[in-house]
Design a protein around this motif. Structure first.
Motif, PDB file in Angstrom:
ATOM      1  N   ARG A   1       0.871  -1.174   0.000  1.00 55.75           N
ATOM      2  CA  ARG A   1       0.000   0.000   0.000  1.00 55.75           C
ATOM      3  C   ARG A   1       0.909   1.226   0.000  1.00 55.75           C
ATOM      4  O   ARG A   1       1.795   1.344   0.842  1.00 55.75           O
ATOM      5  N   MET A   2       0.669   2.126  -0.981  1.00 57.79           N
ATOM      6  CA  MET A   2       1.501   3.318  -1.138  1.00 57.79           C
ATOM      7  C   MET A   2       0.656   4.558  -0.837  1.00 57.79           C
ATOM      8  O   MET A   2      -0.435   4.715  -1.376  1.00 57.79           O
ATOM      9  N   PHE A   3       1.182   5.434   0.022  1.00 54.47           N
ATOM     10  CA  PHE A   3       0.445   6.591   0.524  1.00 54.47           C
ATOM     11  C   PHE A   3       0.987   7.896  -0.037  1.00 54.47           C
ATOM     12  O   PHE A   3       2.183   8.025  -0.314  1.00 54.47           O
ATOM     13  N   GLU A   4       0.108   8.899  -0.127  1.00 56.13           N
ATOM     14  CA  GLU A   4       0.521  10.199  -0.645  1.00 56.13           C
ATOM     15  C   GLU A   4       1.255  11.036   0.394  1.00 56.13           C
ATOM     16  O   GLU A   4       2.009  11.931   0.033  1.00 56.13           O
ATOM     17  N   ASP A   5       1.026  10.793   1.686  1.00 52.22           N
ATOM     18  CA  ASP A   5       1.616  11.641   2.722  1.00 52.22           C
ATOM     19  C   ASP A   5       2.583  10.887   3.607  1.00 52.22           C
ATOM     20  O   ASP A   5       2.427   9.695   3.860  1.00 52.22           O
ATOM     21  N   SER A   6       3.565  11.626   4.095  1.00 49.10           N
ATOM     22  CA  SER A   6       4.474  11.143   5.129  1.00 49.10           C
ATOM     23  C   SER A   6       4.681  12.306   6.097  1.00 49.10           C
ATOM     24  O   SER A   6       4.217  13.418   5.847  1.00 49.10           O
ATOM     25  N   ASN A   7       5.368  12.039   7.197  1.00 46.79           N
ATOM     26  CA  ASN A   7       5.565  13.072   8.194  1.00 46.79           C
ATOM     27  C   ASN A   7       6.862  12.815   8.930  1.00 46.79           C
ATOM     28  O   ASN A   7       7.291  11.666   9.065  1.00 46.79           O
ATOM     29  N   TYR A   8       7.455  13.883   9.428  1.00 46.24           N
ATOM     30  CA  TYR A   8       8.666  13.765  10.236  1.00 46.24           C
ATOM     31  C   TYR A   8       8.419  12.850  11.435  1.00 46.24           C
ATOM     32  O   TYR A   8       9.270  12.087  11.836  1.00 46.24           O
ATOM     33  N   TYR A   9       7.202  12.938  11.993  1.00 46.99           N
ATOM     34  CA  TYR A   9       6.805  12.067  13.096  1.00 46.99           C
ATOM     35  C   TYR A   9       6.202  10.800  12.502  1.00 46.99           C
ATOM     36  O   TYR A   9       5.156  10.840  11.868  1.00 46.99           O
TER      37      TYR A   9
ATOM     38  N   GLU B   1       4.518   8.333  13.554  1.00 46.62           N
ATOM     39  CA  GLU B   1       3.145   7.960  13.880  1.00 46.62           C
ATOM     40  C   GLU B   1       2.124   8.755  13.076  1.00 46.62           C
ATOM     41  O   GLU B   1       0.940   8.432  13.079  1.00 46.62           O
ATOM     42  N   GLN B   2       2.564   9.784  12.355  1.00 45.56           N
ATOM     43  CA  GLN B   2       1.664  10.571  11.526  1.00 45.56           C
ATOM     44  C   GLN B   2       1.886  10.322  10.028  1.00 45.56           C
ATOM     45  O   GLN B   2       1.326  11.002   9.187  1.00 45.56           O
ATOM     46  N   SER B   3       2.720   9.344   9.703  1.00 44.04           N
ATOM     47  CA  SER B   3       2.957   8.985   8.295  1.00 44.04           C
ATOM     48  C   SER B   3       1.839   8.096   7.778  1.00 44.04           C
ATOM     49  O   SER B   3       0.943   7.711   8.515  1.00 44.04           O
ATOM     50  N   CYS B   4       1.923   7.760   6.499  1.00 45.32           N
ATOM     51  CA  CYS B   4       0.931   6.901   5.832  1.00 45.32           C
ATOM     52  C   CYS B   4      -0.445   7.549   5.842  1.00 45.32           C
ATOM     53  O   CYS B   4      -1.458   6.910   6.101  1.00 45.32           O
ATOM     54  N   GLY B   5      -0.476   8.821   5.528  1.00 49.08           N
ATOM     55  CA  GLY B   5      -1.731   9.545   5.520  1.00 49.08           C
ATOM     56  C   GLY B   5      -2.203   9.872   4.117  1.00 49.08           C
ATOM     57  O   GLY B   5      -1.528   9.608   3.127  1.00 49.08           O
ATOM     58  N   GLY B   6      -3.370  10.459   4.058  1.00 51.87           N
ATOM     59  CA  GLY B   6      -3.945  10.863   2.782  1.00 51.87           C
ATOM     60  C   GLY B   6      -4.456   9.675   1.998  1.00 51.87           C
ATOM     61  O   GLY B   6      -4.732   8.611   2.533  1.00 51.87           O
ATOM     62  N   GLU B   7      -4.576   9.866   0.702  1.00 55.29           N
ATOM     63  CA  GLU B   7      -5.054   8.795  -0.169  1.00 55.29           C
ATOM     64  C   GLU B   7      -3.962   7.749  -0.355  1.00 55.29           C
ATOM     65  O   GLU B   7      -2.789   8.012  -0.112  1.00 55.29           O
ATOM     66  N   TYR B   8      -4.366   6.568  -0.811  1.00 56.54           N
ATOM     67  CA  TYR B   8      -3.388   5.508  -1.051  1.00 56.54           C
ATOM     68  C   TYR B   8      -3.795   4.697  -2.276  1.00 56.54           C
ATOM     69  O   TYR B   8      -4.931   4.725  -2.718  1.00 56.54           O
ATOM     70  N   ILE B   9      -2.789   4.010  -2.816  1.00 54.41           N
ATOM     71  CA  ILE B   9      -3.002   3.102  -3.941  1.00 54.41           C
ATOM     72  C   ILE B   9      -2.481   1.732  -3.502  1.00 54.41           C
ATOM     73  O   ILE B   9      -1.427   1.634  -2.864  1.00 54.41           O
ATOM     74  N   ASP B  10      -3.246   0.690  -3.821  1.00 58.32           N
ATOM     75  CA  ASP B  10      -2.867  -0.669  -3.448  1.00 58.32           C
ATOM     76  C   ASP B  10      -2.239  -1.391  -4.632  1.00 58.32           C
ATOM     77  O   ASP B  10      -2.673  -1.250  -5.770  1.00 58.32           O
ATOM     78  N   ALA B  11      -1.216  -2.181  -4.321  1.00 53.85           N
ATOM     79  CA  ALA B  11      -0.607  -3.080  -5.306  1.00 53.85           C
ATOM     80  C   ALA B  11      -0.913  -4.507  -4.846  1.00 53.85           C
ATOM     81  O   ALA B  11      -0.641  -4.862  -3.701  1.00 53.85           O
ATOM     82  N   TYR B  12      -1.486  -5.295  -5.728  1.00 50.89           N
ATOM     83  CA  TYR B  12      -1.829  -6.673  -5.413  1.00 50.89           C
ATOM     84  C   TYR B  12      -0.694  -7.599  -5.846  1.00 50.89           C
ATOM     85  O   TYR B  12       0.156  -7.216  -6.658  1.00 50.89           O
ATOM     86  N   PRO B  13      -0.654  -8.835  -5.299  1.00 48.29           N
ATOM     87  CA  PRO B  13       0.401  -9.765  -5.699  1.00 48.29           C
ATOM     88  C   PRO B  13       0.460  -9.920  -7.227  1.00 48.29           C
ATOM     89  O   PRO B  13      -0.561 -10.041  -7.887  1.00 48.29           O
ATOM     90  N   ASN B  14       1.660  -9.842  -7.744  1.00 49.89           N
ATOM     91  CA  ASN B  14       1.971  -9.953  -9.171  1.00 49.89           C
ATOM     92  C   ASN B  14       1.484  -8.777 -10.012  1.00 49.89           C
ATOM     93  O   ASN B  14       1.421  -8.887 -11.232  1.00 49.89           O
ATOM     94  N   ASP B  15       1.148  -7.653  -9.388  1.00 50.35           N
ATOM     95  CA  ASP B  15       0.838  -6.441 -10.145  1.00 50.35           C
ATOM     96  C   ASP B  15       2.103  -5.947 -10.837  1.00 50.35           C
ATOM     97  O   ASP B  15       3.131  -5.744 -10.196  1.00 50.35           O
ATOM     98  N   ASP B  16       2.018  -5.780 -12.132  1.00 55.62           N
ATOM     99  CA  ASP B  16       3.129  -5.273 -12.944  1.00 55.62           C
ATOM    100  C   ASP B  16       2.613  -4.017 -13.633  1.00 55.62           C
ATOM    101  O   ASP B  16       1.835  -4.094 -14.582  1.00 55.62           O
ATOM    102  N   VAL B  17       3.027  -2.851 -13.137  1.00 55.97           N
ATOM    103  CA  VAL B  17       2.489  -1.578 -13.609  1.00 55.97           C
ATOM    104  C   VAL B  17       3.633  -0.717 -14.161  1.00 55.97           C
ATOM    105  O   VAL B  17       4.280   0.021 -13.409  1.00 55.97           O
ATOM    106  N   PRO B  18       3.896  -0.817 -15.475  1.00 53.01           N
ATOM    107  CA  PRO B  18       4.984  -0.027 -16.059  1.00 53.01           C
ATOM    108  C   PRO B  18       4.665   1.463 -16.164  1.00 53.01           C
ATOM    109  O   PRO B  18       5.577   2.284 -16.261  1.00 53.01           O
ATOM    110  N   ILE B  19       3.378   1.800 -16.165  1.00 54.15           N
ATOM    111  CA  ILE B  19       2.975   3.218 -16.185  1.00 54.15           C
ATOM    112  C   ILE B  19       1.925   3.391 -15.090  1.00 54.15           C
ATOM    113  O   ILE B  19       0.787   2.956 -15.229  1.00 54.15           O
ATOM    114  N   ILE B  20       2.327   4.020 -14.010  1.00 55.28           N
ATOM    115  CA  ILE B  20       1.420   4.226 -12.878  1.00 55.28           C
ATOM    116  C   ILE B  20       0.302   5.177 -13.316  1.00 55.28           C
ATOM    117  O   ILE B  20       0.530   6.027 -14.184  1.00 55.28           O
ATOM    118  N   PRO B  21      -0.916   5.048 -12.777  1.00 58.68           N
ATOM    119  CA  PRO B  21      -1.979   5.988 -13.144  1.00 58.68           C
ATOM    120  C   PRO B  21      -1.515   7.434 -12.969  1.00 58.68           C
ATOM    121  O   PRO B  21      -0.831   7.758 -11.987  1.00 58.68           O
TER     122      PRO B  21
END
Length: 131
Positions: free
Chosen positions: A38-46, A48-68
């Motif tokens: 799971r990839m998130f749009e936000d991170s933080n110096y702290y 415990e406040q990282s992994c915020g905002g919207e996210y995109i999921d990658a499933y097993p064997n996902d091969d994405v040469p051009i991300i949306p």
């Protein structure tokens, strides 16, 4: 007394706004299907406040040469499920710099070096995830 109760309630509400990265072994979608990463749009110096905002999921064997397009160069933190790995590229069609992330949490891609002076923050344009 009412003021103290109101302040306590507000404090609890603000605590709920902090993002928290999920544990790698708990990554599943709404239907209970295993997620590779799971990839998130936000991170933080702290952390415990990282992994915020919207996210995109990658499933097993996902091969994405051009991300949306709306995710291109937008990812700032990520979590990779246990027994999985996520390989990312800095350019579309799997060009540019390449990095492999093993199972675990990356709270800030800004702390992950890319080349001499760069970092991986907001620089993922393609990925391949395998479990």
């Amino acid at each position: 007394m009412k003021v103290v109760s109101a302040l306590l309630l507000c404090a609890l509400c603000f605590l709920g706004l902090d993002a928290q990265c999920p544990e790698p072994n708990t990554l599943k979608d709404a239907e209970g299907k295993k997620i590779c990463a799971r990839m998130f749009e936000d991170s933080n110096y702290y952390y415990e406040q990282s992994c915020g905002g919207e996210y995109i999921d990658a499933y097993p064997n996902d091969d994405v040469p051009i991300i949306p397009w709306r995710w291109n160069n937008r990812i700032s933190s990520l979590v990779v499920n246990k027994m999985c790995s996520l390989t990312v590229w800095s350019r579309v069609k799997k060009n540019g710099s390449k990095r492999k992330f093993s199972s675990g949490i990356v709270y800030r891609l800004k702390d992950v070096q890319q080349g001499l002076l760069g970092s991986w923050e907001n620089d993922i344009s393609a990925y391949y995830c395998v479990c």
